[in-house]
Design an enzyme around this catalytic site. Structure first.
Site, PDB file in Angstrom:
ATOM      1  N   PRO A  39       0.815  -1.224   0.000  1.00  0.00           N
ATOM      2  CA  PRO A  39       0.000   0.000   0.000  1.00  0.00           C
ATOM      3  C   PRO A  39       0.842   1.264   0.000  1.00  0.00           C
ATOM      4  CG  PRO A  39      -0.979  -1.609   1.449  1.00  0.00           C
ATOM      5  CD  PRO A  39       0.325  -2.198   0.983  1.00  0.00           C
ATOM      6  N   CYS A  40       0.430   2.241  -0.820  1.00  0.00           N
ATOM      7  CA  CYS A  40       1.295   3.385  -1.102  1.00  0.00           C
ATOM      8  C   CYS A  40       0.740   4.707  -0.588  1.00  0.00           C
ATOM      9  CB  CYS A  40       1.513   3.500  -2.610  1.00  0.00           C
ATOM     10  SG  CYS A  40      -0.012   3.651  -3.564  1.00  0.00           S
TER      11      CYS A  40
END
Length: 208
Positions: free
Chosen positions: A102-103
């Site tokens: 996840p960014c």
């Protein structure tokens, strides 16, 4: 007959990265995704059957060697693999482990705060890599991962920390910034790829 290249993908989403790897000749061993809807979409897109999804709790007793999507928390999957000899064997000798942790914590559109729990997931991913020792590692993330954070009064970059963690685990690392438009996608979408090769698979001979 050429040997099939076996891969495992986590933070798998709906299968965009896996689709490219499939086209490149990789055969999916297992995938992992937190969202049930995304897991079913991945199974439909990549495996051809949206029912090929199991819960992470089912993984220790799952004895079917066909590819499935393991739906649930990646950290729980890591714990299961660490404690289960059968699973450890299944994850050993993989050619590739890939994923896009996840960014949100690195995105330039977000708050970019240090200390966000999701910012640790790339490093949890690397600890898993260090445990099962694939030949090659591929991490995909947003371009913001190259930018500076202010953490504890010091400027830090997550990308350098990722390269250092992979290097300490015994991998040679390349960092590539790529705009999807240059490979035929009809949009400008810039992503960063970390490609790491296990040191014993790399020819380090220097040619003068």
């Amino acid at each position: 007959m050429s040997k099939k290249l076996k891969s495992f993908e986590t933070f798998a989403g709906c299968g965009g990265l896996a689709l490219g790897l499939k086209a490149a000749g990789f055969e999916l061993e297992l995938a992992n995704e937190f969202s049930l809807n995304a897991s079913q979409t991945f199974a439909h897109n990549i495996l051809g059957d949206k029912s090929r999804v199991i819960k992470v709790d089912e993984l220790p007793t799952f004895r079917d060697n066909s590819a499935v999507v393991v739906q649930g928390d990646f950290l729980k999957l890591v714990d299961e693999v660490r404690s289960n000899h059968y699973l450890r064997k299944r994850f050993e000798n993989l050619d590739l482990i890939s994923g896009g942790p996840p960014c949100q914590g690195f995105s330039m559109a977000g708050k970019r705060k240090a200390g966000v729990a999701k910012n640790n997931l790339p490093f949890e991913f690397i600890r898993f890599v260090d445990m099962v020792r694939p030949k090659v590692v591929l991490i995909e993330n947003v371009i913001g991962i190259l930018s500076l954070f202010l953490a504890n009064g010091k400027q830090e970059t997550a990308s350098k920390q990722i390269v250092l963690a992979l290097s300490n685990a015994g991998y040679r690392v390349a960092v590539i910034k790529l705009n999807s438009a240059v490979v035929g996608v009809a949009e400008n979408r810039i992503r960063v790829f970390f490609i790491a090769f296990r040191e014993d698979t790399v020819d380090t001979q220097v040619i003068n």
